[in-house]
Write a protein that holds these residues in place. Structure first.
Motif, PDB file in Angstrom:
ATOM      1  N   ASN A 161       0.824  -1.207   0.000  1.00 57.61           N
ATOM      2  CA  ASN A 161       0.000   0.000   0.000  1.00 57.61           C
ATOM      3  C   ASN A 161       0.860   1.259   0.000  1.00 57.61           C
ATOM      4  N   PHE A 162       1.976   1.211   0.742  1.00 55.39           N
ATOM      5  CA  PHE A 162       2.874   2.368   0.767  1.00 55.39           C
ATOM      6  C   PHE A 162       3.440   2.637  -0.620  1.00 55.39           C
ATOM      7  N   LYS A 163       3.842   1.583  -1.321  1.00 54.71           N
ATOM      8  CA  LYS A 163       4.406   1.766  -2.654  1.00 54.71           C
ATOM      9  C   LYS A 163       3.387   2.394  -3.594  1.00 54.71           C
ATOM     10  N   VAL A 164       2.138   1.928  -3.514  1.00 55.21           N
ATOM     11  CA  VAL A 164       1.088   2.490  -4.362  1.00 55.21           C
ATOM     12  C   VAL A 164       0.890   3.968  -4.042  1.00 55.21           C
ATOM     13  N   GLN A 184       7.148   8.173 -14.917  1.00 50.28           N
ATOM     14  CA  GLN A 184       7.550   6.837 -14.473  1.00 50.28           C
ATOM     15  C   GLN A 184       8.526   6.972 -13.314  1.00 50.28           C
ATOM     16  N   SER A 185       8.178   6.380 -12.194  1.00 51.74           N
ATOM     17  CA  SER A 185       9.005   6.491 -10.995  1.00 51.74           C
ATOM     18  C   SER A 185       9.441   5.119 -10.512  1.00 51.74           C
ATOM     19  N   THR A 186      10.645   5.059  -9.966  1.00 48.72           N
ATOM     20  CA  THR A 186      11.154   3.861  -9.296  1.00 48.72           C
ATOM     21  C   THR A 186      11.438   4.232  -7.847  1.00 48.72           C
ATOM     22  N   LEU A 187      11.109   3.303  -6.946  1.00 50.03           N
ATOM     23  CA  LEU A 187      11.226   3.553  -5.508  1.00 50.03           C
ATOM     24  C   LEU A 187      12.125   2.485  -4.902  1.00 50.03           C
ATOM     25  N   ILE A 188      13.127   2.927  -4.123  1.00 48.18           N
ATOM     26  CA  ILE A 188      14.060   2.004  -3.484  1.00 48.18           C
ATOM     27  C   ILE A 188      14.109   2.315  -1.988  1.00 48.18           C
ATOM     28  N   GLU A 189      13.952   1.263  -1.162  1.00 46.87           N
ATOM     29  CA  GLU A 189      14.044   1.431   0.280  1.00 46.87           C
ATOM     30  C   GLU A 189      15.430   1.037   0.751  1.00 46.87           C
ATOM     31  N   ASN A 190      16.075   1.906   1.511  1.00 41.85           N
ATOM     32  CA  ASN A 190      17.404   1.643   2.021  1.00 41.85           C
ATOM     33  C   ASN A 190      17.464   2.069   3.488  1.00 41.85           C
ATOM     34  N   SER A 230      15.126   2.010   5.789  1.00 46.94           N
ATOM     35  CA  SER A 230      13.926   2.799   6.104  1.00 46.94           C
ATOM     36  C   SER A 230      13.940   4.185   5.469  1.00 46.94           C
ATOM     37  N   VAL A 231      14.872   4.424   4.540  1.00 47.22           N
ATOM     38  CA  VAL A 231      14.895   5.672   3.767  1.00 47.22           C
ATOM     39  C   VAL A 231      14.432   5.340   2.356  1.00 47.22           C
ATOM     40  N   TYR A 232      13.451   6.085   1.863  1.00 44.16           N
ATOM     41  CA  TYR A 232      12.874   5.798   0.558  1.00 44.16           C
ATOM     42  C   TYR A 232      13.419   6.782  -0.470  1.00 44.16           C
ATOM     43  N   ASN A 233      14.182   6.253  -1.414  1.00 42.17           N
ATOM     44  CA  ASN A 233      14.748   7.049  -2.500  1.00 42.17           C
ATOM     45  C   ASN A 233      13.935   6.827  -3.768  1.00 42.17           C
ATOM     46  N   PHE A 234      13.768   7.861  -4.551  1.00 40.01           N
ATOM     47  CA  PHE A 234      13.032   7.711  -5.813  1.00 40.01           C
ATOM     48  C   PHE A 234      13.781   8.385  -6.959  1.00 40.01           C
ATOM     49  N   THR A 235      13.536   7.855  -8.134  1.00 38.93           N
ATOM     50  CA  THR A 235      14.000   8.462  -9.377  1.00 38.93           C
ATOM     51  C   THR A 235      12.807   8.493 -10.312  1.00 38.93           C
ATOM     52  N   LEU A 287      12.886  14.715 -18.558  1.00 44.23           N
ATOM     53  CA  LEU A 287      13.458  15.197 -17.298  1.00 44.23           C
ATOM     54  C   LEU A 287      13.626  14.023 -16.341  1.00 44.23           C
ATOM     55  N   ILE A 288      14.826  13.886 -15.790  1.00 41.14           N
ATOM     56  CA  ILE A 288      15.079  12.870 -14.764  1.00 41.14           C
ATOM     57  C   ILE A 288      15.337  13.599 -13.447  1.00 41.14           C
TER      58      ILE A 288
END
Length: 204
Positions: free
Chosen positions: A68-71, A136-142, A144-149, A167-168
């Motif tokens: 649910n968090f990812k959505v 279009q986004s990608t989400l990475i958890e590291n 408990s820190v959530y990074n996105f591109t 744009l990136i």
């Protein structure tokens, strides 16, 4: 007739056996209690609970929470990029105001920089229409820190000419209190940065 005394060695042996038995039972009981506590803790880490309208407790699995968090995170990023980049002379003030609710000072600083560079003045002067095509986004958890591109494709219409850009951008997401309708997902974009912007040749 006098009762004969019991053999002292037999009494001590029996007492030693009783003490040893009590120690073993205590150790087994303690081990079992620790195992039960550990097992319960592990189950609690994988579950959360919510109160239903009738007062009952509803278990929510952590896996479901993460899904649910990812959505919600992807929806938050799409909402922000639409507000921040899908602008024209008639809606840019309203859209940018909504976008600033979704990020911290890093977003505000970028907005001020664009404003100082005359981006929005040119929007008004030449009646430009900047329309987002895809996000279009990608989400990475590291830890408990959530990074996105995020890769955002948008077009700028200059009347008879339409240019397409890629744009990136990147940043982090932190969880905050929900604020409907300003921040419906309860997330905040931090460390926002536009990594690259390039023009894409239009296909005929």
């Amino acid at each position: 007739m006098k009762t004969p005394y019991k053999n002292i060695y037999n009494v001590l042996k029996l007492n030693r056996f009783i003490v040893l038995f009590v120690i073993i039972c205590s150790f087994a009981s303690s081990t079992f209690s620790v195992w039960i506590a550990y097992n319960t803790h592990q189950k609690s880490l994988k579950s959360a609970f919510a109160i239903n309208t009738d007062g009952s407790i509803i278990p929510l699995k952590l896996v479901t929470q993460k899904e649910n968090f990812k959505v919600e995170a992807l929806a938050h990023l799409e909402l922000f990029h639409n507000y921040f980049y899908n602008i024209d002379a008639s809606n840019y003030k309203q859209n940018l105001k909504k976008a600033l609710w979704l990020g911290n000072s890093s977003v505000d600083n970028l907005y001020r920089q664009k404003k100082a560079d005359g981006v929005y003045n040119r929007l008004l002067q030449y009646s430009l229409v900047q329309k987002v095509s895809t996000i279009q986004s990608t989400l990475i958890e590291n830890n408990s820190v959530y990074n996105f591109t995020t890769t955002t494709i948008f077009k700028i219409n200059r009347g008879s000419i339409t240019d397409t850009y890629e744009l990136i951008s990147s940043g982090n997401l932190v969880i905050v209190a929900r604020n409907f309708p300003n921040n419906p997902h309860g997330l905040l974009i931090t460390n926002y940065f536009e990594n690259s912007l390039k023009k894409i040749p239009n296909s005929e």
